[in-house]
Design an enzyme around this catalytic site. Structure first.
Site, PDB file in Angstrom:
ATOM      1  N   ASP A  47       0.596  -1.142  -0.088  1.00 54.45           N
ATOM      2  CA  ASP A  47       0.216   0.353   0.136  1.00 54.45           C
ATOM      3  C   ASP A  47       1.223   1.104   0.185  1.00 54.45           C
ATOM      4  OD1 ASP A  47      -2.413  -1.959   0.445  1.00 54.45           O
ATOM      5  OD2 ASP A  47      -1.640  -1.348   2.591  1.00 54.45           O
ATOM      6  N   TYR A  49       2.769   4.356   1.362  1.00 50.10           N
ATOM      7  CA  TYR A  49       3.119   4.827   2.698  1.00 50.10           C
ATOM      8  C   TYR A  49       1.623   5.377   3.577  1.00 50.10           C
ATOM      9  CZ  TYR A  49       7.725   3.983   1.863  1.00 50.10           C
ATOM     10  OH  TYR A  49       8.979   3.485   1.603  1.00 50.10           O
ATOM     11  N   PHE A  60       7.502   2.450  -2.933  1.00 50.25           N
ATOM     12  CA  PHE A  60       8.908   1.807  -2.111  1.00 50.25           C
ATOM     13  C   PHE A  60       9.583   3.515  -2.184  1.00 50.25           C
ATOM     14  CE2 PHE A  60       8.230  -2.282  -2.873  1.00 50.25           C
ATOM     15  CZ  PHE A  60       8.562  -2.444  -1.538  1.00 50.25           C
ATOM     16  N   HIS A 164       9.378  -9.403   2.386  1.00 43.78           N
ATOM     17  CA  HIS A 164       9.359  -7.628   2.898  1.00 43.78           C
ATOM     18  C   HIS A 164      10.689  -7.811   2.820  1.00 43.78           C
ATOM     19  CE1 HIS A 164       7.562  -3.972   2.768  1.00 43.78           C
ATOM     20  NE2 HIS A 164       6.412  -4.295   1.703  1.00 43.78           N
TER      21      HIS A 164
END
Length: 200
Positions: A47, A49, A60, A164
């Protein structure tokens, strides 16, 4: 081929209150600011931030003026240096990768600032997009369980999966996974130019 995805977007347009979602509406589709045939790699995030200062429409990535780099991205940079050497940018802006044909796509393209929830229709939308990218022989990078929900669309020789990069899971298989050099090996086998992941 994107017709089903466009129908999902029509539904999203009626369901989402964009005034309380981030990133801003004009940044939600930033990952799509590219020529489709130029996309060589897709990195799936989860998702955006949940911070209006950080969310910018690329998974990211953060805007160049944000000085504090989020923990997941710090871990990505650490693995980049370990994997391919060089130096990383002094900020969290990953546009330099997008400009080389790396699509930075979250599973959910916006998140509510009220409850930090993502409309599940986004997942339906990115399912369609993943299927299309896979049909174009794009290399898929899947970090974490949510991203890996899309990996079945991609041929085994064109997908790279691991834990992750978040602090909670990076030591469970993200560090040392060498996704960047592996991606370049696949690209070169396709007679495509390698990605310059870091500044050499």
């Amino acid at each position: 081929m994107l017709e089903p995805a466009l129908q999902v977007l029509d539904k999203l347009d009626t369901e989402i209150d964009f005034s309380v979602n981030i990133p801003p509406k004009d940044s939600i589709f930033k990952a799509f600011d590219c020529e489709p045939r130029d996309v060589k790699v897709v990195i799936f995030g989860q998702d955006p931030y949940p911070n209006p200062m950080h969310a910018m429409g690329l998974s990211f990535s953060t805007p160049p003026n944000v000085k504090k780099i989020p923990a997941s991205l710090r871990n990505i940079y650490q693995e980049m240096i370990s994997d391919v050497g060089g130096t990383v940018p002094d900020n969290g802006d990953l546009s330099y990768l997008a400009n080389q044909g790396v699509m930075l796509l979250n599973r959910g393209l916006s998140i509510s600032t009220i409850d930090n929830k993502v409309n599940p229709l986004w997942y339906e939308f990115t399912d369609h997009v993943a299927s299309l990218l896979a049909s174009m022989d794009v290399v898929g990078i899947f970090w974490g369980n949510q991203a890996q929900e899309l990996s079945h669309y991609f041929a085994d020789e064109r997908k790279i999966s691991s834990a992750h990069p978040s602090p909670l899971s990076a030591y469970r298989g993200f560090f040392g996974s060498k996704p960047f050099s592996k991606t370049n090996t696949i690209l070169q086998a396709q007679n495509k130019s390698a990605i310059k992941w870091t500044k050499q």
